[in-house]
Design an enzyme around this catalytic site. Structure first.
Site, PDB file in Angstrom:
ATOM      1  N   GLU A 193      -2.913  10.883  -0.686  1.00 58.58           N
ATOM      2  CA  GLU A 193      -4.321  11.253  -0.566  1.00 58.58           C
ATOM      3  C   GLU A 193      -4.499  12.747  -0.261  1.00 58.58           C
ATOM      4  OE1 GLU A 193      -6.340   7.056   0.688  1.00 58.58           O
ATOM      5  OE2 GLU A 193      -5.441   8.209   2.310  1.00 58.58           O
ATOM      6  N   GLU A 243      -0.896   0.851  -2.236  1.00 61.05           N
ATOM      7  CA  GLU A 243      -1.601   0.139  -1.169  1.00 61.05           C
ATOM      8  C   GLU A 243      -2.464  -0.932  -1.816  1.00 61.05           C
ATOM      9  OE1 GLU A 243      -3.837   2.841   1.313  1.00 61.05           O
ATOM     10  OE2 GLU A 243      -2.143   4.241   1.480  1.00 61.05           O
TER      11      GLU A 243
END
Length: 987
Positions: free
Chosen positions: A437, A501
């Site tokens: 991220e 994820e």
């Protein structure tokens, strides 16, 4: 392009002024005098541990810090102390702070990389003296600090030695010229809470400061192996490449393995018939490399390694030629008591639990882990996705991303390079990850290009690369089921998809998890993913209000100043103390590698198909255990060797019973099949169950018998105003403490809150029930309610039987067009707390829901009402439901109470708390927003047993916790519905 050139000019200017700028605000200076990174290995060189209690002084800001604290003659008698390793906030200095996306200074300071605020940028200074052994003379002496957040500066005997950033990789310094063997040396350290590197460490976890991991002094001979690179493939070919210091003349290599004792070998060669390493077969070979100088051996280096090959072919990730299914979890390196300080015992516990849960892959989210963790993954068999310490989430993914900011290019590269250089020899590491991220851009392109050239033996992934070139694996996070199908059915794809994820496990969650596994097993291109995440990050904290004397605290529990994302760091398969959340059982079941199935005809004749989903082992290490249950009671059982199914093969097991034996047994029949280890396997002891399945053999309705009150008196009363059943007495004993009323809401879950269901569906939570009509006859009562502001009409009809039983029918009609979906369709009431035993025939033993019942089994379960709520959830929420019920009994110690049964399967719960007491939609939220932080461990029982009976309750969902709803088949549109059940008194 213009903007990029301007940024390059800025970088040049920044680098040119590096001497003038303070290095903790200068991305051109990530280290001074730090020794080069080398692969993790052990040597026979002596060490002195630096762990223990140090003198410590803490300052509110860099401007307030002492500038000469490192002087040998300084009087530090008035200083405090700090353990090393140890985090400041857990040892009395500052408050724990948790945020997800933003930086720790959010709301008080505007992001302005590379500059960080000085206010509340705490500084910690350490001092301690150590004796340098006299026999270290003539050696090079190194100081190693396993992990320092956010940076560390080192002095020895008053002289500055060096500086390092990157909180999650060790810093080593050559201190030889600063010490004298046979004398004491004063070591002084200085750590800042934040530095320019903090912009790359914006991970979703507690933002602690201090020292973690191992710290030590090491004395190595001047003729030594500086680094070693091991290559070993599934063909048995190997090579050892050592980098030698000046004075070293050569290396002798000695190799031993599971199939031969130690022998001297050349630097490259082949082991015929090599035992291959995989998560299923963690076969390790041991290398002993002896450094030689002109006089002989100087030092011995030792390194475990494995023969294995990782590659991508045909849109699949292959390990040793097999398209393994990634059954993974993301794991923060976090202890509920130590923070970043995780002991080896805690690591072993995590390994054991992962193996128990059938997890085969761990992603080191979001930074390189302690080398000891990788050693354990090598030894016990876990695939590792090794991730660099890069996350700049707080800068966003647009023009401000640091992934495209040239002043941070060096830092991006160094963090990726040092991770790979340290962890390259671990066979468990099968994939590199560039970070998490942090946007994408030139810095990540450069990191990918370097890593791809440096290590051609592993694929590289990076989620923010999307489908750009700088990721070999498509690793999107939190894809919907439909998006996964679209990807798999797209003929243009060339890369495997492994979600970095998925299945966000926050609170009472993981509904629909096994639907993901169904897709992974259907489409070869979908090779699994890593559940977010392994364990709640809550920190154990004292509490006078708690039943245990402590709570598991989360963001916002400590002060009103710091930003907070509240309990968003509690998304684990496990609670913070490593106890299992109920959904952990669903993970174990979904991730099982032995699957049992049968056609109805097969099962009735005692034959089942056993599929071995493993890729490298057969089933010879397992025993098969089975039992047939009739109406929940075991009637037949047996044990035998698991069938001889090779990897990825199916074999039939004959359990030895036949249909004729079953025909003689009345009732509903199920076959339970489980697989246990015959002997210890790695960290798991003999007898460990690794898989189970339950097969329906014969369905049969439950027939409720008449109540046997033996002439004893009973009486039922209905409220004359509301029409609710408000009292039921047996021989004067009251069974009701709160009236039976319709119920369409639930105590919201974390996923409900994330999807704002308390607003979107809030009309059903606690609506007013206005009586439209009430008709009482001799043995019937019928009341008609208007629900809320015309949401629907609900009719409750009670038919009283001569035996004291009450048949209840609940009907919803006249549903308003556009009415929101329901949380549940059922009723609720309360009984006195003395009715504290729950027995039921349904799905158990742990709580389960319409979209989370793969691991539960139909049976008869007897439990305490006090144990129905799962106190492991950090915050109060819905808990304790069981689906698939035929009947349920709530009784006191004498067996008096109610039996509830229905013609169709229903769901129910019995809790020691009322719904409002555990509903965060009523109160709660962050301290800074005026709410009262609420914790499950601080709940107080109200002396009642609160019962919910439902025709059905909506699912939990797990696509994400910030807006996703459960899948449509697990939701309850507002529409006409009917629920019929019977309350039968028990004496």
């Amino acid at each position: 392009m213009k903007r990029f050139l301007l940024a390059l000019s800025a970088l040049a200017a920044l680098a040119g002024s590096a001497r003038a700028a303070e290095d903790w605000q200068n991305p051109a200076v990530n280290q001074r005098n730090r020794a080069p990174m080398h692969a993790s290995f052990t040597t026979d060189s002596p060490r002195v541990s630096l762990e223990g209690i140090w003198k410590f002084r803490w300052y509110e800001s860099p401007d307030a810090r002492s500038r000469d604290f490192f002087r040998p003659g300084l009087d530090d008698a008035g200083w405090g102390t700090m353990p090393v390793p140890g985090m400041w906030e857990l040892n009395g200095y500052g408050d724990p702070l948790y945020v997800n996306i933003q930086y720790a200074w959010d709301g008080h300071y505007k992001n302005n990389p590379p500059f960080v605020p000085t206010e509340h940028n705490y500084v910690g200074q350490y001092r301690r003296s150590f004796a340098i052994p006299a026999d270290w003379a003539g050696r090079d002496i190194f100081l190693a600090i396993g992990s320092a957040t956010s940076n560390v500066r080192v002095w020895v005997n008053g002289k500055e030695v060096g500086y390092s950033e990157d909180s999650k990789l060790e810093a080593r310094f050559d201190i030889t010229k600063y010490v004298r063997p046979g004398e004491e040396a004063l070591i002084a350290l200085e750590i800042f809470r934040w530095c320019d590197g903090t912009y790359l460490e914006c991970q979703d976890f507690w933002r602690y400061a201090g020292i973690a991991r191992e710290c030590y002094l090491e004395a190595r001979p001047r003729a030594r192996i500086e680094d070693i690179r091991v290559r070993a493939g599934m063909d048995g070919a190997y090579s050892f490449a050592a980098i030698l210091s000046r004075g070293a003349k050569g290396v002798k290599y000695y190799l031993s393995g599971p199939d031969f004792p130690e022998r001297e070998v050349p630097a490259s060669g082949r082991v015929e018939g090599a035992h291959l390493w995989s998560a299923e077969t963690p076969e390790l070979y041991h290398l002993r490399a002896v450094c030689m100088d002109k006089k002989g051996a100087t030092e011995t280096l030792e390194q475990d390694f494995g023969f294995r090959t990782v590659e991508i072919k045909g849109r699949q990730l292959l390990v040793n030629g097999q398209p393994v299914l990634i059954k993974g979890a993301d794991r923060h390196e976090m202890s509920a008591t130590g923070g970043y300080v995780v002991t080896e015992a805690e690591m072993l516990e995590d390994i054991r639990i992962m193996k128990e849960l059938n997890i085969n892959t761990v992603r080191t989210s979001h930074y390189p882990n302690d080398p000891r963790w990788l050693d354990l993954c090598d030894r016990y068999g876990l695939y590792v996705i090794a991730e660099a310490d890069i996350e700049s989430h707080g800068m966003g993914y647009g023009p401000e991303t640091l992934g495209n900011n040239p002043i941070y290019k060096q830092a991006h590269l160094e963090r990726v390079q040092r991770m790979a250089q340290r962890d390259v020899n671990h066979p468990s590491v099968i994939i590199w990850s560039l970070g998490n991220e942090a946007g994408n851009g030139q810095n990540f392109y450069a990191a990918y290009d370097w890593l791809k050239a440096w290590d051609k033996s592993r694929p590289i992934q990076y989620e923010r690369a999307g489908e750009e070139y700088n990721t070999d694996i498509i690793c999107y996070m939190y894809m919907t089921y439909d998006d996964l199908v679209r990807y798999a059915e797209n003929p243009a794809i060339t890369r495997p998809l492994i979600m970095c994820e998925y299945a966000h496990a926050m609170g009472n969650s993981m509904g629909g998890f096994e639907d993901y596994l169904d897709l992974f097993r259907k489409y070869p291109e979908l090779q699994g993913g890593c559940i977010w995440d392994f364990v709640d990050q809550a920190v154990r904290w004292p509490s006078e209000k708690s039943r245990t004397g402590y709570i598991y605290a989360f963001g916002g529990d400590f002060n009103d100043y710091d930003p907070s994302d509240n309990a968003f760091n509690c998304n684990g398969i496990l609670a913070a103390d490593r106890s299992w959340h109920p959904h952990a059982w669903e993970v174990r079941h979904g991730y099982r590698s032995i699957l049992t199935s049968a056609t109805p005809e097969q099962a009735l004749d005692g034959r089942v198909d056993v599929y071995n989903e493993n890729f490298f082992i057969d089933l010879s290490r397992y025993m098969l255990r089975w039992e047939v249950i009739a109406d929940g009671v075991p009637v037949l059982a047996g044990q035998q060797d698991a069938p001889a199914a090779g990897p990825q093969q199916t074999a039939t097991a004959d359990l030895g019973f036949r249909r004729a034996a079953l025909d003689a047994i009345p009732g509903e029949l199920y076959l339970n099949v489980s697989y246990v280890l015959r002997r210890a396997d790695g960290i798991l002891p003999a007898g460990t169950e690794v898989a189970h399945d339950q097969l329906l053999l014969r369905e049969a309705p439950y027939r409720l018998t008449a109540a046997d009150l033996n002439g004893r008196r009973w009486a039922a009363d209905f409220d004359p105003e509301t029409g609710a059943l408000c009292s039921y007495r047996l021989e004067g004993k009251e069974l009701l403490a709160a009236p039976l009323m319709p119920c369409f809401g639930r105590a919201v879950t974390e996923n409900d809150l994330g999807a704002w269901l308390q607003r979107r569906m809030g009309a059903w939570l606690y609506p007013e029930f206005r009586v439209k009509s009430l008709v009482r006859e001799s043995d019937t009562v019928e009341v008609v309610y208007e629900v809320g502001d015309g949401l629907a009409t609900v009719v409750m009809r009670y038919s009283l039987g001569a035996d004291g039983s009450i048949a209840v029918t609940e009907r919803m009609t006249d549903v308003r067009e556009g009415a929101p979906e329901l949380f549940r369709f059922g009723v609720e009431f309360a009984m006195p707390g003395a009715f504290n035993t729950l027995e039921f025939y349904g799905e158990g033993p742990f709580e389960n829901y319409i979209d989370r019942q793969g691991a539960s089994q139909t049976g008869v379960w007897k439990q305490s009402v006090a144990d129905q709520y799962h106190f492991g959830y950090a915050r109060p929420q819905e808990s304790g439901t069981h689906v698939g019920m035929r009947w349920m009994r709530v009784t006191d110690a004498a067996g008096c109470g109610f039996e509830i049964a229905a013609p169709e399967r229903f769901s129910a719960s019995a809790l020691p708390f009322g719904r409002r007491a555990i509903d965060l939609s009523i109160s709660g939220g962050s301290r800074s927003k005026g709410g009262d932080q609420r914790h499950s461990l601080e709940l107080e029982e109200d002396g009642l047993t609160h019962v919910n009976l439902d025709l059905t309750q909506m699912g939990l969902g797990c696509e994400n916790a910030w807006g996703a709803l459960p899948r449509p088949q697990y939701r309850l549109p507002a529409s006409p519905r009917t629920f019929t059940f019977t309350l039968k008194p028990l004496l």
